[in-house]
Design a protein around this motif. Structure first.
Motif, mmCIF file in Angstrom:
data_model
loop_
_atom_site.group_PDB
_atom_site.id
_atom_site.type_symbol
_atom_site.label_atom_id
_atom_site.label_comp_id
_atom_site.label_asym_id
_atom_site.label_seq_id
_atom_site.Cartn_x
_atom_site.Cartn_y
_atom_site.Cartn_z
ATOM 1 N N CYS A 116 -70.165 45.269 5.682
ATOM 2 C CA CYS A 116 -70.119 46.681 5.267
ATOM 3 C C CYS A 116 -69.624 46.865 3.836
ATOM 4 N N CYS A 137 -65.765 42.504 2.861
ATOM 5 C CA CYS A 137 -66.562 42.295 4.063
ATOM 6 C C CYS A 137 -68.006 42.094 3.634
ATOM 7 N N CYS A 146 -63.335 41.638 9.043
ATOM 8 C CA CYS A 146 -63.195 43.010 8.572
ATOM 9 C C CYS A 146 -62.517 43.868 9.639
ATOM 10 N N ARG A 192 -62.750 47.007 9.758
ATOM 11 C CA ARG A 192 -63.589 48.174 10.015
ATOM 12 C C ARG A 192 -64.743 47.876 10.949
ATOM 13 N N CYS A 193 -65.424 46.764 10.691
ATOM 14 C CA CYS A 193 -66.624 46.503 11.487
ATOM 15 C C CYS A 193 -66.606 45.145 12.182
HETATM 16 ZN ZN LIG Z 1 -66.908 45.414 7.455
#
Ligand SMILES: [Zn+2]
Length: 70
Positions: free
Chosen positions: A60, A57, A24, A26-27
């Motif tokens: 998240c 993901c 991911c 983002r995270c």
């Molecule tokens: Zn994520």
């Protein structure tokens, strides 16, 4: 009596998923290929269902990539 209803509600649910390569953005969590169902309801009556696949993901829930269904 006339009753107008403008309540539109969209729900996204995952039917199945399996691990996929990638992380991911983002995270940094692990990605998985998921089969998704988007159900749209109008006044609590389901009137549209769309099946689609996406890489999401697992941590998240972000949609990293989606595929169009035909
Ligand atoms: Zn994520």
């Amino acid at each position: 009596m006339v009753f107008f209803c403008f309540l539109v509600d969209q729900r996204r649910t995952m039917r199945s998923s399996k691990p996929a390569a990638g992380i991911c953005s983002r995270c940094g969590g692990g990605a998985s290929v998921a089969e998704m169902v988007t159900a749209t309801r109008f006044c609590y009556l389901p009137f549209h269902r769309k099946l689609w696949r996406a890489v999401i993901c697992t941590f998240c829930g972000a949609v990293l990539k989606s595929y169009r269904h035909h």
